[in-house]
Design a protein around this motif. Structure first.
Motif, short mmCIF file in Angstrom:
data_model
loop_
_atom_site.label_atom_id
_atom_site.label_comp_id
_atom_site.label_asym_id
_atom_site.label_seq_id
_atom_site.Cartn_x
_atom_site.Cartn_y
_atom_site.Cartn_z
N ALA A 18 0.87 -1.29 -0.08
CA ALA A 18 0.03 -0.02 -0.16
C ALA A 18 0.85 1.15 0.11
O ALA A 18 0.26 2.22 -0.02
N GLN A 19 2.18 1.12 0.00
CA GLN A 19 3.08 2.20 0.07
C GLN A 19 2.80 3.35 1.31
O GLN A 19 2.96 4.34 1.00
N LEU A 20 2.66 2.55 2.53
CA LEU A 20 2.56 3.27 3.62
C LEU A 20 3.89 3.13 4.43
O LEU A 20 4.41 1.95 4.60
N THR A 21 4.00 4.29 5.02
CA THR A 21 5.26 4.18 6.23
C THR A 21 4.37 3.58 7.37
O THR A 21 3.08 3.66 7.59
N GLN A 22 5.21 3.33 8.28
CA GLN A 22 4.84 2.79 9.73
C GLN A 22 3.98 4.20 10.39
O GLN A 22 2.60 3.90 10.70
N PRO A 23 4.57 5.47 10.42
CA PRO A 23 3.46 6.41 10.87
C PRO A 23 2.30 6.66 10.05
O PRO A 23 1.30 6.91 10.71
N GLY A 30 -5.83 4.58 13.11
CA GLY A 30 -6.16 5.21 14.60
C GLY A 30 -5.53 4.38 15.97
O GLY A 30 -6.01 4.40 16.71
N VAL A 31 -4.07 4.04 15.66
CA VAL A 31 -3.65 3.40 16.65
C VAL A 31 -1.98 4.19 16.81
O VAL A 31 -1.78 4.90 15.79
N GLY A 32 -1.39 4.08 17.62
CA GLY A 32 -0.01 4.43 18.07
C GLY A 32 1.06 3.88 17.00
O GLY A 32 1.01 2.88 16.90
N LEU A 33 2.09 4.73 16.92
CA LEU A 33 3.17 4.14 16.00
C LEU A 33 4.00 3.05 16.64
O LEU A 33 4.32 2.06 16.35
N ARG A 34 4.08 3.16 18.12
CA ARG A 34 4.56 2.25 18.82
C ARG A 34 3.79 0.67 18.73
O ARG A 34 4.35 -0.13 18.56
N PHE A 35 2.52 1.14 18.57
CA PHE A 35 1.82 -0.21 18.48
C PHE A 35 2.06 -0.86 17.07
O PHE A 35 2.36 -2.21 16.94
N GLU A 40 4.60 -5.27 14.02
CA GLU A 40 5.35 -5.74 12.81
C GLU A 40 6.79 -6.61 13.44
O GLU A 40 7.28 -7.14 12.77
N GLN A 41 7.08 -6.33 14.67
CA GLN A 41 8.06 -7.10 15.30
C GLN A 41 7.74 -8.53 16.08
O GLN A 41 8.44 -9.28 16.31
N GLY A 42 6.27 -8.67 15.86
CA GLY A 42 5.91 -9.91 16.54
C GLY A 42 5.84 -10.04 17.99
O GLY A 42 5.60 -11.27 18.53
N LYS A 43 5.47 -8.86 18.66
CA LYS A 43 5.12 -8.88 19.77
C LYS A 43 3.81 -9.93 20.30
O LYS A 43 2.84 -9.64 19.79
N THR A 44 4.01 -10.56 21.45
CA THR A 44 2.86 -11.37 21.58
C THR A 44 1.87 -10.93 22.37
O THR A 44 0.78 -11.35 22.47
N SER A 45 1.99 -9.80 23.53
CA SER A 45 1.03 -9.47 24.03
C SER A 45 0.23 -8.20 23.66
O SER A 45 0.68 -6.98 23.99
#
Length: 64
Positions: A18-23, A30-35, A40-45
């Motif tokens: 979709a040619q989108l950056t993470q930000p 409607g979520v935070g960049l950290r999320f 994308e890093q596969g965080k489990t929680s």
């Protein structure tokens, strides 16, 4: 391959298609960049409702 790994790879691939950056993806979903980074890093929680907010942009949904 576990679900978190598949989900993170799927999301990263769709975001790039979709040619989108993470930000940009974070703002559209409607979520935070950290999320987005953790997803994308596969965080489990992560909260499923927020994961589904992001996946909805690509016509997908994660179920129980």
């Amino acid at each position: 391959m576990n679900l978190n790994k598949r989900l993170s790879e799927f999301l990263k691939e769709k975001r790039k298609q979709a040619q989108l950056t993470q930000p940009e993806l974070a703002a559209k979903a409607g979520v935070g960049l950290r999320f987005i980074r953790e997803l994308e890093q596969g965080k489990t929680s992560l909260r499923m409702d927020k994961v589904n907010q992001v996946l909805k942009l690509f016509g997908q949904e994660l179920g129980p």
